[in-house]
Design an enzyme around this catalytic site. Structure first.
Site, PDB file in Angstrom:
ATOM      1  N   HIS A   8     -28.087  -1.347  21.795  1.00 29.85           N
ATOM      2  CA  HIS A   8     -29.435  -1.478  21.222  1.00 29.85           C
ATOM      3  C   HIS A   8     -30.393  -2.106  22.238  1.00 29.85           C
ATOM      4  O   HIS A   8     -31.558  -1.716  22.321  1.00 29.85           O
ATOM      5  CB  HIS A   8     -29.407  -2.350  19.954  1.00 29.85           C
ATOM      6  CG  HIS A   8     -28.672  -1.744  18.809  1.00 29.85           C
ATOM      7  ND1 HIS A   8     -29.081  -0.592  18.187  1.00 29.85           N
ATOM      8  CD2 HIS A   8     -27.537  -2.123  18.162  1.00 29.85           C
ATOM      9  CE1 HIS A   8     -28.243  -0.287  17.204  1.00 29.85           C
ATOM     10  NE2 HIS A   8     -27.295  -1.202  17.167  1.00 29.85           N
TER      11      HIS A   8
ATOM     12  N   THR B 295     -24.415  -4.011  20.196  1.00 31.68           N
ATOM     13  CA  THR B 295     -25.667  -4.751  20.342  1.00 31.68           C
ATOM     14  C   THR B 295     -26.256  -4.545  21.745  1.00 31.68           C
ATOM     15  O   THR B 295     -27.477  -4.406  21.912  1.00 31.68           O
ATOM     16  CB  THR B 295     -25.410  -6.253  20.096  1.00 31.68           C
ATOM     17  OG1 THR B 295     -24.942  -6.412  18.770  1.00 31.68           O
ATOM     18  CG2 THR B 295     -26.656  -7.095  20.313  1.00 31.68           C
TER      19      THR B 295
END
Lengths: 347, 347, 347, 347
Positions: free
Chosen positions: C43, C40
């Site tokens: 990202h 995450t």
């Protein structure tokens, strides 16, 4: 404000003036409209061994209530999920959130549980402070019904634990208010046969009003024999033991079918003799001890039942008194003719 | 005896004279009274790709029925649990009992399943042979209702799998006969809100007759939007996908609430695009593929519902024909105006 | 204090000086010792569509960490369950406690979830503020391991959901850090056969180090064929889909046995075509979307595994960097040679 | 053929020549290789009240065995799933398949159960006849281990019922052979702490050999106090009561944590006093009576454990005798020094 207080160790209670509760940053202050009187309050009134061992007077009594939010602590305001004026009830078990039962879905078994009206000030008063997380909006449920979501929740917990009620046979053993609620909950949950038993004919009437298909009185009926007849000789899928009597336990185990379930809510005052080999092991029974309400799956199912009217507790709500009428309230409970008794505090 | 037979690969069926079935030592011979016509029979009539790939004609068709026991094999007699003259129905999946699914409570997923009317001779005939262990006494259920315990069982399996129906919200997506039955089962099991959808107004009428609180037609209603409105913006607890259409799948996933469940029974004829991240993973959904009936916990719950009248399938039973009327029976199913269609074989 | 901050929309992050976090009355202030870098965070670094749609810079990043309690809010002090100096980690999902998922045991699906490092300031900093109820004492677990209890918890959630791991066969599809953790969790939980697959040989090495009995590489192995061989032709009891690739989904459904289970954690970036009839309905599969950790039953099982050493994540912990080394950390994750990457903040 | 027979009411057994068993159309004839001697066989040898009330001599004794298929009935041959020469064991409970427990996943509680060696001729003989559906191929498990899959199955049933063993704490109360097996099963299933207790030091040695982390002897240890110490004051997640003594029951309830589970297998010879309020209701315990093995999910998990070697019962298998050595076999069981005792019939 007014509060019904146990002023010191010993029997009785008094209505007296007490200071308003102080609320913490995540608490709400609730103006109490209605409250329910519970068998526990009777134990406290009479100051039995349990009460004497647990309560630290002076203490405001009462744990079943509904009311209107008066004020919120600053972090409860910031949260924005509750607001002044909301009609609400509250779960009366205040739990730590950190112990293993709390962390694994059994908050009702928290090792640090503090119960309102028992371990801290309660709801038989004009106002009560509650943690915001314990508060539940009534969302259209009438406040006098919201006031008894604690014992109705006990009934929901007892009937639904173990699942598979739709299409099942259920035996409610003991028809005090929670037993009568359990009859209605079992019907709402799709039970195919609901049998109820009690020694008190008035309570059997209430059980029938709540939807019991068959009522049995152990003083005149062969309870286990009749249940075998009604179930093709096999016994009952789910027994809800609400009486707390050793004789009730014996009937519960005998009435359950092989592979059946006995959920025990009635709290006995003495030990029971159990033939585990015959009654539990060879029958493959599951026994489950019910305390409080599952926080909050029980409440969720109950709210659905109440909002749709699938379950309606009103036939069991037989008496209403003002806060000052507590002695009469205790009286009608003791003489066995009452179903659920409500105090109208600001109703 | 008479039998409705698929004589050779290709469309259609014929009534013809065939030899009486031979029974094994643990089988029973049943005189068929009523039989139900299923969508599967329509696929077989039309000889679609599935039928052409699976059936080995000549074969007697039909898998939903009830009848009277005519004769028992010697070991079935010795067992003493069934006897000549008993009114019965039977589970149509004949399973091996030895494979891992059979050994772990999923007999309906037996890797060697043989279905009557598909893999061996079926029930659209004067007599059928069945293993005794598949046979269930009707025990007071009317034989014309006993004849459709196969599709009613599909509905019970779809609605009850995953538990927790009492107090829940249920969306039945697709109101063919099994969808309509599912509406009634959800009501009997204590659902608080049952929403049903279909493109066909006649089917929505049947869903209402079975107890749907709200019916929606995707041709005129914003199905997902209306469901959000009805559920406080959250979505539905349990979606039963009975349509088998890709559009149905999309609605099913969108209508389910976070932590909800989608039970899929409708069998699509083509693949579906699924956005697993948005629709399944971030929502924490559970999806479950429904085939057949759990052997026999499904049947047990269904029998209780049928015997007590908690569930009554009769509003859905719209047409009856004699065995020779199969072409009309297929016709009313194809034109979408029928609910459940019954063949009166010796009724 | 130092914090790794996304200063504005767009790629990259910077270490900068920011004010110390302010704590509420029931919060604790934690000095961060170690933190874990997650996909995450990659990202967010790259500022993909998901990140651009969700984050509101400036924001401190990071959601996996362990540290030492520095200070407590007044009501958290009063509670007495945590104290300054305790080594702790914390659940990074901050939930409302009032919505239906929260109230019914699915707090990880709270409709108002706020994730640290995503929706509010995170853990790649010298200090972080957390609600006391999210904080868990490490109780002897080493802080660098405590720092990755978030992704280990994802693995525990994926493997244990649906129960019955003891004696079962498990297929871990995708061997990033969470997949490798899942291999070790399945072994600790008594799985009889653990098969792992990935395209990256380095990751298959890590899976073997965590206890995989068999590793398969789809670039050279017939994954489904080999799984059928290993399971007597039947397929796998539990598939954990950790890849998020449509090809992974197809293998997952094909590898699962009739009546099996597919738990999906890997989040695909595009829709997948699913043949529900063949792959889900006729096989009677259960699919379950995994997000976060069950609060807190997942953590409880994980803590037991970590404290006893039944599960040891260290073989997967391949790289360590200081806070200022974030760019290298992101680099080794992107080039596919890293297992789990740790930031040593004050370790 | 030879058989160990109870010739008439009264103590003792004799080896004598009896006719070969006759097999039905769906039965198999098995040549017995090894058999296990059970506490039940001791009751039968001694002709206690239970034995006198249930057995109808003359009867061949013995219900734990493994052997080789010699012959199959015609319908068992046709089925093609078993064949002459296969090494097999068999579930010794022969059930009706039609009663409600059978129909709802509780075949082990069948109301018409007939147990081999108790209600019909048993396995202490050169040959035994069994219904094909009760027969399980050993599939690589050694026949002397296959011979004790009945008591190992009791242990698996006791430990796994209620799920959630991975990461849990387990207390095995009573270390006879089934208790010792339960220790090993709990370890194989991923328990984090396994505590075992017995009065007999030799049995505690066997429990340690099977993997118990801690063993306690009630004659010298404060069992409940030590368990509280080992579990942070909270108590045990799962108690397996294998002793059948009232003192064991009291310890079991006291040792279980709030929300814990007590699975009861040991069959007491007299009733027990239970304080349901303190020990079951306020603690929210679940009690479950264990009889037999779940048919056949228990067997499935056990076979996986045995085939992989995750569970190895051999440390408990302390003695072997020929069929004619039954008196010595009974003797070593009675004097408390034996673990599991095997008869080598044709081994």
């Amino acid at each position: 404000m007014r509060a019904l207080v146990k002023p010191a160790p010993g029997p009785g209670m008094v209505v007296r003036d007490v200071p308003m509760p102080v609320i913490g940053s995540q608490d709400v202050l609730i103006r109490v409209l209605y409250a329910g009187v519970c068998g526990t309050d009777l134990h406290i009134w009479e100051w039995d061994a349990w009460a004497a061992g647990r309560l630290k007077p002076p203490l405001t009594i009462g744990h079943e209530f509904a009311g209107r939010i008066e004020k919120l602590g600053p972090e409860a305001v910031a949260e924005g999920l509750l607001k002044a004026g909301d009609l609400v009830t509250a779960e009366g078990h205040i739990i730590c959130g950190h112990c293993l039962p709390c962390r694994t879905g059994n908050g009702h078994l928290c090792v640090r549980t503090r119960i309102i009206g028992v371990d801290r000030d309660g709801a038989f008063a004009d106002y009560i402070a509650m943690p915001a997380s314990n508060v539940m909006p009534l969302d259209g449920i009438a406040p006098e019904i919201g006031a008894i979501m604690d014992p109705v929740g006990n009934a929901v917990h007892t009937v639904l634990e173990g699942g598979d009620v739709p299409g099942s046979t259920v035996f409610i053993l003991g028809c005090g208010p929670i037993g009568c609620f359990a009859v209605g909950v079992a019907r709402a949950a799709g039970a195919s046969l609901v049998v109820a038993s009690d020694l008190n004919p008035r309570r059997l009437e209430l059980a029938r009003a709540m939807g019991a298909h068959v009522t049995l009185n152990p003083s005149t009926d062969d309870v286990v024999g009749r249940i075998k007849e009604l179930t093709g000789g096999l016994g009952i899928d789910l027994v809800c033991e609400m009486s707390g009597h050793p004789a009730g336990h014996a009937q519960a185990f005998a009435a359950a079918r092989p592979g059946g379930r006995v959920n025990l809510l009635g709290t006995p005052s003495c030990p029971t003799e159990v033939d585990f080999a015959r009654d539990v092991i060879f029958k493959g029974l599951t026994l489950y001890g019910v305390t409080g309400r599952k926080m909050y799956s029980t409440s969720h199912a109950m709210q659905r039942f109440l909002k749709t009217g699938q379950f309606d507790p009103r036939p069991v709500m037989t008496h209403r008194f003002p806060l000052e009428g507590i002695e009469q309230a205790i009286g009608v409970i003791k003489d066995g003719q009452a179903g659920k008794v409500i105090l109208e505090i600001d109703g």
